[in-house]
Design an enzyme around this catalytic site. Structure first.
Site, mmCIF file in Angstrom:
data_model
loop_
_atom_site.group_PDB
_atom_site.id
_atom_site.type_symbol
_atom_site.label_atom_id
_atom_site.label_comp_id
_atom_site.label_asym_id
_atom_site.label_seq_id
_atom_site.Cartn_x
_atom_site.Cartn_y
_atom_site.Cartn_z
ATOM 1 N N LYS A 30 0.943 -1.265 0.074
ATOM 2 C CA LYS A 30 -0.196 0.077 -0.090
ATOM 3 C C LYS A 30 0.896 0.966 0.036
ATOM 4 O O LYS A 30 2.420 1.314 0.308
ATOM 5 C CB LYS A 30 -1.136 -0.158 1.334
ATOM 6 C CG LYS A 30 -0.123 0.219 2.345
ATOM 7 C CD LYS A 30 -1.296 -0.407 3.738
ATOM 8 C CE LYS A 30 -0.187 -0.022 4.571
ATOM 9 N NZ LYS A 30 -1.089 -0.384 6.555
ATOM 10 N N TYR A 89 14.459 30.333 7.965
ATOM 11 C CA TYR A 89 12.679 31.317 7.770
ATOM 12 C C TYR A 89 12.735 31.212 9.231
ATOM 13 O O TYR A 89 12.766 30.660 10.423
ATOM 14 C CB TYR A 89 11.393 31.067 7.647
ATOM 15 C CG TYR A 89 10.997 30.740 6.113
ATOM 16 C CD1 TYR A 89 10.990 32.208 5.121
ATOM 17 C CD2 TYR A 89 11.641 29.153 5.562
ATOM 18 C CE1 TYR A 89 10.983 32.255 3.843
ATOM 19 C CE2 TYR A 89 11.087 29.852 3.744
ATOM 20 C CZ TYR A 89 10.324 31.197 3.651
ATOM 21 O OH TYR A 89 10.589 31.513 1.985
#
Ligand SMILES: *Cc1c(COP(=O)(O)O)cnc(C)c1O
Length: 366
Positions: free
Chosen positions: A32, A256
């Site tokens: 998956k 940042y």
């Protein structure tokens, strides 16, 4: 090249063979989520060639993609939404999980021409998927319109093998399976083990194990033991390259929010991967491996790039490759290290690598 995930399919084959031998039973390879970020089709093919008896996915569309790629091995899809196209799934010979009477009715309705192959899912204590109180209402006729081929459940704490909940769940599972035996469904595949149970709880192997993380060569939990201790080989190396290298003085703010500053005169390296590629924005304490050394992240990860502290004596140059994570054998960070660096686990680190990162299939090249 900006970034790439190198996938070693021979490692996946090794791990599948190893786990199958260890379990002594059938093995379903869990592919998956794009095979935990490793690539659905190549991984499924590798797993089957190494002896996986079945492949398993969460979603119906993942199962259909496997069939469309020509995979003929049995496939189980266990998270198929109400209202899905069950008829197509049945036509494609995709085994379906049923976790409620409603699901069973829907699958039965779609089985008018050809009976669906169904694995009944039981909730034995995780309180997620599976029959719980409805199990006592189930009758033999609820099952008469489908082909019951399996019954399964899922452990909540298999990575903590000493927890009593594991035995409780196994006992409850065996108890609940008796209902099916009472209806005459005696020759069905019982499966409950994920990777952690496969590695630590041989009593729970039953007729089949469902191994995900371990086929990728990653440990289900570092507290249980390392991949190496289990004889597993990590199949993915994630790497990128340095966009820039620059000299900066001590006290230079980085990124940042200027969340960190250099503590010495040093060299910074700009790595061209960011949170858009799956590098966790909050990661602290991981970094990259270059020229035989670790260079830790400094400052916040941006969308497309992050900065590492290469150290004042680094010989690194722009364009050089850096390993973000690998098998750890040379000192590089691992997927476990990255998981720990952001309060998560190796599963999330590999599955979140984004579609901008090409998957390259080859043996590891360091
Ligand atoms: C994801 C999943 C697995 C595999 O779990 P691992 O811990 O990766 O081995 C097995 N069974 C079900 C139902 C799953 O959803």
């Amino acid at each position: 090249m900006r970034a790439e995930a190198i996938i070693d399919l021979s490692a996946i084959k090794h791990n599948v063979a190893q786990l199958k031998a260890k379990s002594g039973t059938q093995l379903l390879a869990v592919v998956k989520a794009d095979a935990y970020g490793h690539g659905l089709i190549p991984v499924a093919q590798a797993a089957i060639s190494a002896g996986a008896d079945m492949v398993g996915v969460a979603l119906l569309e993942e199962a259909i993609a496997l069939r469309e790629a020509g995979i003929t091995a049995p496939i189980l899809a266990w998270l198929v939404q109400p209202g899905s196209d069950f008829k197509s799934a049945i036509d494609l010979d995709i085994d379906l999980a049923a976790a409620s009477l409603k699901a069973l009715r829907e699958i039965t309705e779609a089985s008018s021409q050809k009976k669906a192959r169904v694995h009944l899912e039981l909730d034995t204590g995780m309180s997620r998927g599976g029959f719980l109180s409805e199990w006592s209402q189930l009758t033999a006729s609820d099952l008469s319109g489908v082909d019951v081929v399996g019954v399964f459940s899922h452990f909540a704490r298999a990575d903590e093998p000493e927890e009593a909940q594991n035995q409780d769940q196994l006992d409850r599972f065996n108890e609940m399976v008796k209902v099916l035996e009472g209806f005459g469904h005696t020759n069905i595949i019982r499966h409950i083990s994920n990777s952690a149970a496969t590695l630590k709880n041989s009593d729970a192997a039953l007729d089949m194990v469902r191994t995900g993380i371990a086929i990728y060569g990653l440990t289900p939990d570092v507290g249980m033991g390392s991949a190496k201790e289990f004889g597993l080989r990590p199949a993915m190396q994630l790497r990128s390259s340095l966009y820039l290298v620059k000299d900066v003085p001590a006290g230079t703010p980085v990124g940042y929010g200027a969340s960190e500053s250099t503590t010495r005169d040093t060299k910074l390296g700009v790595v061209t991967m960011g949170y858009a590629d799956g590098i966790p924005r909050i990661a602290r304490g991981a970094g990259v491996w270059i020229n035989g050394e670790r260079a830790p992240i400094i400052g916040r990860v941006s969308m497309d790039q992050f900065v590492v502290d290469l150290g004042p004596d680094s010989k690194a140059q722009s364009g050089d490759w850096v390993v973000i994570f690998g098998n750890g054998s040379h000192g590089e960070y691992t997927a476990e290290d990255w998981g720990a660096a952001c309060g998560s686990i190796n599963y999330e680190i590999v599955t979140r690598i984004g579609p901008r990162v090409p998957r390259i299939y080859s043996a590891h090249v360091y």
